[in-house]
Design a protein around this motif. Structure first.
Motif, PDB file in Angstrom:
ATOM      1  N   ILE A 263     -15.480  -4.618  -1.036  1.00  8.37           N
ATOM      2  CA  ILE A 263     -14.832  -6.090  -0.665  1.00  8.37           C
ATOM      3  C   ILE A 263     -13.493  -6.179  -0.040  1.00  8.37           C
ATOM      4  O   ILE A 263     -13.733  -6.953   0.267  1.00  8.37           O
ATOM      5  N   HIS A 264     -12.733  -5.236  -0.433  1.00  3.30           N
ATOM      6  CA  HIS A 264     -11.596  -4.929   0.060  1.00  3.30           C
ATOM      7  C   HIS A 264     -11.723  -5.498   2.137  1.00  3.30           C
ATOM      8  O   HIS A 264     -10.690  -5.934   2.284  1.00  3.30           O
ATOM      9  N   ALA A 265     -13.117  -5.732   2.537  1.00  2.00           N
ATOM     10  CA  ALA A 265     -12.767  -5.079   3.930  1.00  2.00           C
ATOM     11  C   ALA A 265     -12.863  -7.231   3.998  1.00  2.00           C
ATOM     12  O   ALA A 265     -12.563  -6.867   4.700  1.00  2.00           O
ATOM     13  N   ASP A 266     -13.762  -7.710   2.991  1.00  2.00           N
ATOM     14  CA  ASP A 266     -13.819  -8.794   3.733  1.00  2.00           C
ATOM     15  C   ASP A 266     -12.624 -10.119   3.221  1.00  2.00           C
ATOM     16  O   ASP A 266     -12.105 -10.049   3.631  1.00  2.00           O
ATOM     17  N   VAL A 267     -12.037  -9.089   1.935  1.00  7.62           N
ATOM     18  CA  VAL A 267     -10.791  -9.729   1.635  1.00  7.62           C
ATOM     19  C   VAL A 267      -9.623  -9.436   2.147  1.00  7.62           C
ATOM     20  O   VAL A 267      -8.186 -10.409   2.803  1.00  7.62           O
ATOM     21  N   SER A 268      -9.506  -8.715   3.044  1.00  3.10           N
ATOM     22  CA  SER A 268      -8.491  -8.144   4.353  1.00  3.10           C
ATOM     23  C   SER A 268      -8.848  -8.635   5.067  1.00  3.10           C
ATOM     24  O   SER A 268      -7.486  -9.591   5.684  1.00  3.10           O
ATOM     25  N   ALA A 269      -9.309  -9.886   6.025  1.00  9.41           N
ATOM     26  CA  ALA A 269      -9.817 -10.572   6.829  1.00  9.41           C
ATOM     27  C   ALA A 269      -9.228 -12.113   6.527  1.00  9.41           C
ATOM     28  O   ALA A 269      -8.539 -12.900   6.820  1.00  9.41           O
ATOM     29  N   LEU A 270      -9.377 -12.321   4.948  1.00  6.82           N
ATOM     30  CA  LEU A 270      -9.440 -12.796   4.078  1.00  6.82           C
ATOM     31  C   LEU A 270      -7.337 -12.899   4.965  1.00  6.82           C
ATOM     32  O   LEU A 270      -6.797 -14.789   4.684  1.00  6.82           O
ATOM     33  N   VAL A 271      -6.896 -12.289   3.904  1.00  4.08           N
ATOM     34  CA  VAL A 271      -5.534 -11.857   3.870  1.00  4.08           C
ATOM     35  C   VAL A 271      -4.908 -11.925   5.381  1.00  4.08           C
ATOM     36  O   VAL A 271      -4.075 -12.585   5.940  1.00  4.08           O
ATOM     37  N   ALA A 272      -5.454 -11.753   6.089  1.00  7.27           N
ATOM     38  CA  ALA A 272      -5.189 -11.925   7.641  1.00  7.27           C
ATOM     39  C   ALA A 272      -4.816 -13.089   8.210  1.00  7.27           C
ATOM     40  O   ALA A 272      -3.915 -12.765   8.904  1.00  7.27           O
ATOM     41  N   ARG A 273      -5.931 -14.269   7.715  1.00 10.75           N
ATOM     42  CA  ARG A 273      -5.810 -15.710   8.019  1.00 10.75           C
ATOM     43  C   ARG A 273      -4.904 -15.921   8.064  1.00 10.75           C
ATOM     44  O   ARG A 273      -4.057 -17.194   8.085  1.00 10.75           O
ATOM     45  N   THR A 274      -4.760 -15.731   6.415  1.00 12.17           N
ATOM     46  CA  THR A 274      -4.062 -16.514   5.199  1.00 12.17           C
ATOM     47  C   THR A 274      -2.537 -15.837   5.527  1.00 12.17           C
ATOM     48  O   THR A 274      -1.575 -17.010   5.141  1.00 12.17           O
ATOM     49  N   GLU A 275      -2.150 -14.626   5.570  1.00  9.15           N
ATOM     50  CA  GLU A 275      -0.848 -13.636   5.403  1.00  9.15           C
ATOM     51  C   GLU A 275      -0.838 -14.077   7.180  1.00  9.15           C
ATOM     52  O   GLU A 275       0.843 -13.956   6.803  1.00  9.15           O
TER      53      GLU A 275
ATOM     54  N   VAL B  78       1.287  -0.971   0.321  1.00 10.41           N
ATOM     55  CA  VAL B  78       0.530  -0.234   0.430  1.00 10.41           C
ATOM     56  C   VAL B  78       0.453   1.096   0.197  1.00 10.41           C
ATOM     57  O   VAL B  78       1.954   1.580   0.956  1.00 10.41           O
ATOM     58  N   PRO B  79       0.248   2.192  -0.258  1.00 13.14           N
ATOM     59  CA  PRO B  79       1.229   3.794  -0.475  1.00 13.14           C
ATOM     60  C   PRO B  79       1.094   4.684   0.642  1.00 13.14           C
ATOM     61  O   PRO B  79       0.949   3.609   1.402  1.00 13.14           O
ATOM     62  N   PRO B  80       2.554   5.156   1.311  1.00 20.39           N
ATOM     63  CA  PRO B  80       2.812   5.601   2.546  1.00 20.39           C
ATOM     64  C   PRO B  80       1.501   6.460   2.433  1.00 20.39           C
ATOM     65  O   PRO B  80       1.553   6.354   4.437  1.00 20.39           O
ATOM     66  N   ALA B  81       0.673   6.578   2.274  1.00 20.13           N
ATOM     67  CA  ALA B  81      -0.137   7.801   2.608  1.00 20.13           C
ATOM     68  C   ALA B  81      -1.134   7.101   3.135  1.00 20.13           C
ATOM     69  O   ALA B  81      -1.936   6.990   4.378  1.00 20.13           O
ATOM     70  N   ARG B  82      -1.149   5.767   2.815  1.00 20.71           N
ATOM     71  CA  ARG B  82      -2.489   4.845   2.954  1.00 20.71           C
ATOM     72  C   ARG B  82      -2.282   4.625   4.976  1.00 20.71           C
ATOM     73  O   ARG B  82      -2.425   3.825   5.842  1.00 20.71           O
ATOM     74  N   VAL B  83      -0.574   3.816   4.732  1.00 21.39           N
ATOM     75  CA  VAL B  83      -0.056   3.101   5.411  1.00 21.39           C
ATOM     76  C   VAL B  83      -0.198   4.499   7.297  1.00 21.39           C
ATOM     77  O   VAL B  83      -0.084   3.753   8.383  1.00 21.39           O
ATOM     78  N   GLN B  84      -0.056   5.739   6.709  1.00 22.07           N
ATOM     79  CA  GLN B  84      -0.321   7.054   7.943  1.00 22.07           C
ATOM     80  C   GLN B  84      -1.467   7.204   7.688  1.00 22.07           C
ATOM     81  O   GLN B  84      -1.803   7.249   9.609  1.00 22.07           O
ATOM     82  N   HIS B  85      -2.954   6.356   7.318  1.00 27.35           N
ATOM     83  CA  HIS B  85      -4.744   6.733   7.546  1.00 27.35           C
ATOM     84  C   HIS B  85      -4.463   5.043   8.744  1.00 27.35           C
ATOM     85  O   HIS B  85      -4.943   5.431   9.931  1.00 27.35           O
ATOM     86  N   ILE B  86      -3.267   3.706   9.033  1.00 26.71           N
ATOM     87  CA  ILE B  86      -3.752   2.879   9.085  1.00 26.71           C
ATOM     88  C   ILE B  86      -2.621   2.634  10.485  1.00 26.71           C
ATOM     89  O   ILE B  86      -3.986   2.629  11.432  1.00 26.71           O
TER      90      ILE B  86
ATOM     91  N   MET C  50      -4.487  -4.753  10.623  1.00 29.03           N
ATOM     92  CA  MET C  50      -4.636  -5.427   9.585  1.00 29.03           C
ATOM     93  C   MET C  50      -6.226  -4.971   8.390  1.00 29.03           C
ATOM     94  O   MET C  50      -6.528  -5.370   7.639  1.00 29.03           O
ATOM     95  N   HIS C  51      -7.329  -4.035   9.274  1.00 27.02           N
ATOM     96  CA  HIS C  51      -7.805  -3.534   8.406  1.00 27.02           C
ATOM     97  C   HIS C  51      -8.338  -3.178   6.851  1.00 27.02           C
ATOM     98  O   HIS C  51      -9.122  -3.647   6.477  1.00 27.02           O
ATOM     99  N   ASP C  52      -7.448  -2.229   6.336  1.00 23.75           N
ATOM    100  CA  ASP C  52      -6.934  -2.134   5.639  1.00 23.75           C
ATOM    101  C   ASP C  52      -6.078  -3.272   4.138  1.00 23.75           C
ATOM    102  O   ASP C  52      -5.064  -2.532   3.185  1.00 23.75           O
ATOM    103  N   LEU C  53      -5.457  -4.993   4.781  1.00 23.37           N
ATOM    104  CA  LEU C  53      -4.158  -5.132   3.922  1.00 23.37           C
ATOM    105  C   LEU C  53      -4.750  -5.267   1.950  1.00 23.37           C
ATOM    106  O   LEU C  53      -3.916  -5.439   1.450  1.00 23.37           O
ATOM    107  N   ALA C  54      -6.063  -5.298   2.351  1.00 20.98           N
ATOM    108  CA  ALA C  54      -6.592  -5.884   1.057  1.00 20.98           C
ATOM    109  C   ALA C  54      -7.521  -4.533  -0.117  1.00 20.98           C
ATOM    110  O   ALA C  54      -7.264  -4.087  -1.347  1.00 20.98           O
ATOM    111  N   LYS C  55      -6.671  -2.974   0.542  1.00 24.37           N
ATOM    112  CA  LYS C  55      -7.311  -1.893   0.042  1.00 24.37           C
ATOM    113  C   LYS C  55      -7.011  -1.637  -1.453  1.00 24.37           C
ATOM    114  O   LYS C  55      -7.987  -1.096  -2.294  1.00 24.37           O
TER     115      LYS C  55
END
Ligand SMILES: [Fe+2]
Ligand SMILES: [Fe+2]
Length: 195
Positions: free
Chosen positions: A84-96, A15-23, A50-55
């Protein structure tokens, strides 16, 4: 390496640096709210980080994850896969990252549209996502930040209203789950105030 460092390392590549700041802003506010409402700070921190992993996953990739899992789709989600990035972020949290705690995965999955009946942890991540300090310092946002430390359900209700007003003013599609979340939080806030 701590889980937090692993997530920040992964984020720096995805994710871009600005999004990391948001996180990081979401992490900070979620920790403050967790402390205030006596919610497990580790869960709040993990869900926030981990909320925006798939953003930034492309639409096609989000739809592929959704169909493989499967995540229930509807015409609006199919038209706007970004939701759907919210649901997919949860899947990435689990798998990654091996996150298995259902409360954490749910809080990640509910951060965009909310969900009627959501837990305090989910409310906290939902609020922190919209209200973290990087979102700006308007009187309306500052008022919602104040409400979020007074009553969790009133804050979710009014934050849904804030989002709905924005969607109406900018001519965007509204997913009905935001309205269900809003009506649920409104009813809960009334219960809270009537003891
Ligand atoms: Fe998000
Ligand atoms: Fe976010």
């Amino acid at each position: 390496m701590s889980l937090r460092s692993q997530v920040l390392d992964w984020l720096s590549k995805n994710v871009p640096p600005a999004r990391v700041q948001h996180i990081l802003g979401v992490e900070q506010m979620a920790l403050r709210l967790a402390d205030h409402y006596q919610v497990d700070p580790c869960q709040a921190q993990t869900a926030a980080l981990m909320h925006d992993l798939a953003k930034y996953f492309p639409s096609q990739r989000l739809l592929e994850w959704a169909r493989a899992e499967p995540i229930p789709l509807d015409p609006i989600l199919e038209q706007y896969p970004h939701l759907i990035h919210a649901d997919v972020s949860a899947l990435v949290a689990r798998t990654e990252f091996g996150i298995e705690e259902a409360e954490i995965l749910q809080a990640i999955a509910h951060h965009t549209l909310g969900s009627p009946g959501m837990t305090s942890l989910s409310c906290i991540v939902f609020l922190a996502d919209t209200l973290e300090s990087g979102r700006g310092q308007t009187p309306e946002l500052n008022r919602l930040r104040q409400v979020s430390f007074e009553n969790l359900h009133r804050a979710v209700w009014q934050t849904c209203d804030y989002t709905l007003q924005y969607l109406i003013q900018t001519g965007r599609t509204i997913h009905p789950r935001v309205i269900s979340t809003r009506n649920w939080a409104l009813a809960m806030a009334r219960d809270d105030s009537h003891g």
